[in-house]
Design an enzyme around this catalytic site. Structure first.
Site, PDB file in Angstrom:
ATOM      1  N   TYR A  34       0.847  -1.204   0.000  1.00  0.00           N
ATOM      2  CA  TYR A  34       0.000   0.000   0.000  1.00  0.00           C
ATOM      3  C   TYR A  34       0.880   1.250   0.000  1.00  0.00           C
ATOM      4  O   TYR A  34       0.642   2.194  -0.757  1.00  0.00           O
ATOM      5  CB  TYR A  34      -0.922  -0.017   1.216  1.00  0.00           C
ATOM      6  CG  TYR A  34      -1.881   1.149   1.302  1.00  0.00           C
ATOM      7  CD1 TYR A  34      -3.171   1.057   0.781  1.00  0.00           C
ATOM      8  CD2 TYR A  34      -1.501   2.350   1.898  1.00  0.00           C
ATOM      9  CE1 TYR A  34      -4.056   2.127   0.848  1.00  0.00           C
ATOM     10  CE2 TYR A  34      -2.371   3.427   1.975  1.00  0.00           C
ATOM     11  CZ  TYR A  34      -3.648   3.310   1.450  1.00  0.00           C
ATOM     12  OH  TYR A  34      -4.512   4.385   1.518  1.00  0.00           O
ATOM     13  N   LYS A 113     -22.902   1.616  21.472  1.00  0.00           N
ATOM     14  CA  LYS A 113     -22.784   3.075  21.544  1.00  0.00           C
ATOM     15  C   LYS A 113     -21.295   3.413  21.654  1.00  0.00           C
ATOM     16  O   LYS A 113     -20.679   3.234  22.700  1.00  0.00           O
ATOM     17  CB  LYS A 113     -23.555   3.637  22.742  1.00  0.00           C
ATOM     18  CG  LYS A 113     -23.567   5.156  22.790  1.00  0.00           C
ATOM     19  CD  LYS A 113     -24.447   5.653  23.939  1.00  0.00           C
ATOM     20  CE  LYS A 113     -24.549   7.166  23.928  1.00  0.00           C
ATOM     21  NZ  LYS A 113     -23.234   7.819  24.133  1.00  0.00           N
ATOM     22  N   ARG A 134     -20.984  17.978  15.859  1.00  0.00           N
ATOM     23  CA  ARG A 134     -22.399  18.089  16.210  1.00  0.00           C
ATOM     24  C   ARG A 134     -22.733  19.470  16.757  1.00  0.00           C
ATOM     25  O   ARG A 134     -23.779  20.038  16.459  1.00  0.00           O
ATOM     26  CB  ARG A 134     -22.768  17.009  17.237  1.00  0.00           C
ATOM     27  CG  ARG A 134     -24.217  17.106  17.693  1.00  0.00           C
ATOM     28  CD  ARG A 134     -24.562  16.052  18.735  1.00  0.00           C
ATOM     29  NE  ARG A 134     -25.920  16.256  19.186  1.00  0.00           N
ATOM     30  CZ  ARG A 134     -26.283  17.072  20.174  1.00  0.00           C
ATOM     31  NH1 ARG A 134     -25.356  17.751  20.826  1.00  0.00           N
ATOM     32  NH2 ARG A 134     -27.546  17.204  20.523  1.00  0.00           N
ATOM     33  N   LYS A 285     -33.020   1.494  18.831  1.00  0.00           N
ATOM     34  CA  LYS A 285     -33.731   2.367  17.900  1.00  0.00           C
ATOM     35  C   LYS A 285     -34.900   1.615  17.266  1.00  0.00           C
ATOM     36  O   LYS A 285     -34.769   0.436  16.915  1.00  0.00           O
ATOM     37  CB  LYS A 285     -32.803   2.834  16.772  1.00  0.00           C
ATOM     38  CG  LYS A 285     -31.530   3.512  17.213  1.00  0.00           C
ATOM     39  CD  LYS A 285     -30.638   3.784  16.012  1.00  0.00           C
ATOM     40  CE  LYS A 285     -29.314   4.405  16.414  1.00  0.00           C
ATOM     41  NZ  LYS A 285     -28.415   4.583  15.251  1.00  0.00           N
ATOM     42  N   CYS A 426      18.363  18.200  37.569  1.00  0.00           N
ATOM     43  CA  CYS A 426      17.755  16.924  37.942  1.00  0.00           C
ATOM     44  C   CYS A 426      17.699  16.012  36.711  1.00  0.00           C
ATOM     45  O   CYS A 426      17.097  16.381  35.687  1.00  0.00           O
ATOM     46  CB  CYS A 426      16.349  17.151  38.485  1.00  0.00           C
ATOM     47  SG  CYS A 426      15.479  15.628  38.906  1.00  0.00           S
TER      48      CYS A 426
END
Length: 662
Positions: A34, A113, A134, A285, A426
């Site tokens: 690919y 979900k 949204r 649904k 440090c």
């Protein structure tokens, strides 16, 4: 075959291989094959740049950073769902549906979900042309450039309608999330709490290249609108989306009996830890689209759907020890060492305890039996202890008063409830400081990531940032995983970084509360490191967006003797410590303070600010009663609202140009 024909053939092949990989989970070529096809396509487009189109597979990598996101108005609202938390509520939902449809046969589609960010994708004649978040369901943000970088979103659909708008959930796979947080931890950056936050943050990056690096994915789960095609059921729409080449919600089933629905919800809950994506519930649904139309929507939710939310899994285990890690900025972070326990599909043996206040609030002690869960089903966290199982000899944990890495004293940072190491050298902080110094937004030294820096430190070649600029290819090429070409490229990138300028250098130093915006402001105000080092507290606090706390941190950094030493060393190797300062050409705007908001068509914000400064005016990042004008472009936000509430004069772009005399 000529170049044009080969280009079209390569694009078709890459689109098809993408569909097989992301939609069918049935790749027929290797990743290497690919990549070779992609490289060939890039070479042809490089030779013929006028042939590049938005739907080319090469255009996924992300372009130049955006000034901001424009508003996108959804033609069909993206509604949210009513949540339910037990199966009796699911049964009550079924009763309401059956009563409302008055005896008509009803079935339910049940889907996972996905825990992500909801978006809308717009296709015209099969070509992806626009995408948006949204938002509030009616108005979202146009994030097309970032969505193009999501490899599982096809740029071209097969046998597509004239126009199609679909809704999907952008998410980050669990393995991608863990890798992202690992890189951020190495760089001393704050960690994302869960994959959803990471996905949302990635999709709202103004630089699409960052979104491309985050490796997002999508599942599509609804047709918002379509031209020329009709469906009877929701399941038919999902089958249709899959036939077009879109990745669709995995394993959707249809049931007529609500008890079968409840059984399926439990099955999906038991299986969710085995998936490589976050699942926070199951969606139920009504399958028949004509019944959906009859049921309609309430004020906030469709009446024909609900979302069952799974509770987080919790387990008890032993707190065996508390260890301390030291971050880039010197913060000491306590970590719980746990007796291994299976939780949300993985073995958990460690969890962050954040800081001393967190330990005290949870009252956890070494030897305790503690309650552990995964925040967002990913990050292990301790939510409390079991007092009845506490050993008699368990004592409250006390944070160390010295750094465990360098033994320097630590001090309590009251602002962040954190302990910080005071040791400038440090070793625990060195790698993280160097990673930040080399990062994209700082000195942008390509190829100088954590692994390379660790190798340089272990070889004794680098002990501070200035040492980077003294490296030679011969020193680097003998290190593990390096070679002559890699060493030459790294040295070239290091050399190029010398001219990044003052703003990037200031950000690279990692001064507390001096992020990119503050570094830009300081560079624009002072123009040189020398001028900044001479500024007093009053001068610093007078700069818009540089408050008293940030000014104190700058003064503390400046007062550290190691700061001047590293500045001298960087200057000696030719690192540029100046930035161009816009010179005033008139005093037409003297005494006036401007705030810029929204998108201007004729300027970038930086260019508009320069025009103001050239005329003697000042630019601020926040609106107050002292603001003279707010210049409001398209999609102006909260600054415009505040200006209106304070009665500050607002200029549109034409009025602004007139004031500039343009």
């Amino acid at each position: 075959m000529n170049d044009r024909e080969r280009l079209l053939e390569l694009r078709a092949q890459l689109h098809e291989h993408g569909r097989l990989y992301y939609t069918q989970d049935a790749p027929v070529i290797s990743d290497y094959e690919y990549d070779m096809l992609m490289q060939e396509l890039k070479a042809i487009e490089a030779a013929h740049p006028d042939w590049i189109t938005a739907d080319s597979p090469t255009q996924r990598i992300g372009g130049e950073p955006l000034e901001g996101f424009s508003e996108f108005r959804h033609e069909v609202p993206l509604e949210s769902l009513n949540d339910v938390f037990d199966l009796d509520e699911v049964r009550a939902f079924d009763k309401r549906i059956r009563a409302a449809v008055d005896g008509d046969a009803v079935t339910y589609a049940v889907e996972r979900k996905i825990d992500g960010l909801s978006v809308a994708l717009v296709y015209e004649n099969g070509v992806f042309v626009q995408g948006a978040t949204r938002g509030n369901g009616t108005v979202g943000e146009d994030v097309t450039a970032n969505l193009r970088t999501v490899r599982s979103i096809p740029l071209v659909l097969r046998d597509a309608p004239a126009r199609l708008v679909v809704r999907g959930e952008v998410y980050m796979r669990k393995d991608s999330f863990e890798e992202l947080n690992r890189r951020r931890e190495e760089a001393g950056e704050s960690l994302f709490a869960n994959p959803r936050n990471a996905a949302a943050g990635s999709l709202r990056q103004l630089d699409p290249r960052i979104a491309a690096e985050r490796r997002l994915d999508i599942f599509c789960f609804n047709i918002q609108s379509v031209e020329g095609v009709a469906f009877a059921t929701h399941a038919e729409t999902l089958d249709y989306l899959r036939s077009l080449g879109l990745p669709v919600s995995p394993t959707y089933e249809v049931y007529s009996d609500i008890e079968d629905v409840c059984r399926r919800i439990e099955e999906l809950g038991a299986d969710r830890d085995a998936q490589n994506f976050g699942i926070d519930g199951a969606v139920i649904k009504v399958n028949e689209l004509n019944l959906r139309a009859r049921l309609g929507s309430a004020a906030k939710y469709p009446r024909w759907a609900c979302a069952y939310k799974y509770p987080p899994e919790e387990k008890q285990t032993k707190l065996l020890d508390i260890t301390i890690t030291v971050g880039r900025t010197g913060v000491l972070t306590p970590n719980a060492v746990l007796e291994p326990v299976q939780l949300a599909g993985t073995t958990v043996s460690r969890a962050s305890l954040h800081n001393a206040d967190y330990i005290a609030a949870k009252d956890v002690r070494i030897g305790d039996t503690v309650i552990v869960r995964k925040a967002g089903d990913i990050i292990p966290e301790i939510v409390g202890n079991v007092p009845s199982l506490r050993p008699d000899d368990a004592v409250p944990y006390v944070m160390p008063d010295r750094c465990p890495e360098c033994s320097s004293p630590v001090f309590r940072d009251e602002e962040e409830a954190a302990l910080r190491c005071t040791g400038v050298n440090c070793p625990a902080q060195l790698v993280r400081r160097l990673v930040h110094f080399c990062s994209r937004d700082a000195m942008d030294i390509e190829g100088c990531g954590p692994a390379v820096l660790e190798s340089l430190i272990e070889a004794g070649l680098v002990s501070d940032t200035a040492d980077l600029y003294r490296l030679t290819p011969e020193q680097i090429e003998v290190l593990d995983r390096m070679g002559k070409k890699s060493a030459e490229n790294l040295c070239r990138s290091i050399g190029e970084s010398k001219s990044r300028g003052l703003a990037r250098l200031l950000y690279a130093f990692g001064i507390r509360q001096v992020g990119k915006a503050a570094a830009d402001t300081l560079a624009a105000r002072f123009g040189s490191m020398k001028a900044l080092l001479e500024a007093d507290a009053e001068t610093l606090t007078a700069i818009p967006d540089i408050g008293g706390i940030t000014a104190d941190y700058i003064l503390q950094w400046r007062a550290n003797p190691d700061t001047q030493a590293i500045l001298d060393r960087l200057s000696a190797v030719g690192v540029v410590m100046e930035a161009p300062v816009a010179e005033a050409t008139s005093d037409a705007l003297a005494g006036l303070t401007f705030v810029l908001t929204g998108t201007l068509s004729g300027f970038t914000r930086s260019e508009a600010g320069e025009e103001i400064v050239r005329r003697g005016g000042k630019v601020s990042g926040s609106v107050s009663k002292k603001t003279s004008y707010v210049v409001a472009g398209e999609e102006a936000g909260s600054k415009l609202t505040k200006a209106e509430s304070l009665g500050v004069k607002i200029l549109n772009e034409d009025e602004f140009r007139a004031l500039l005399g343009m």
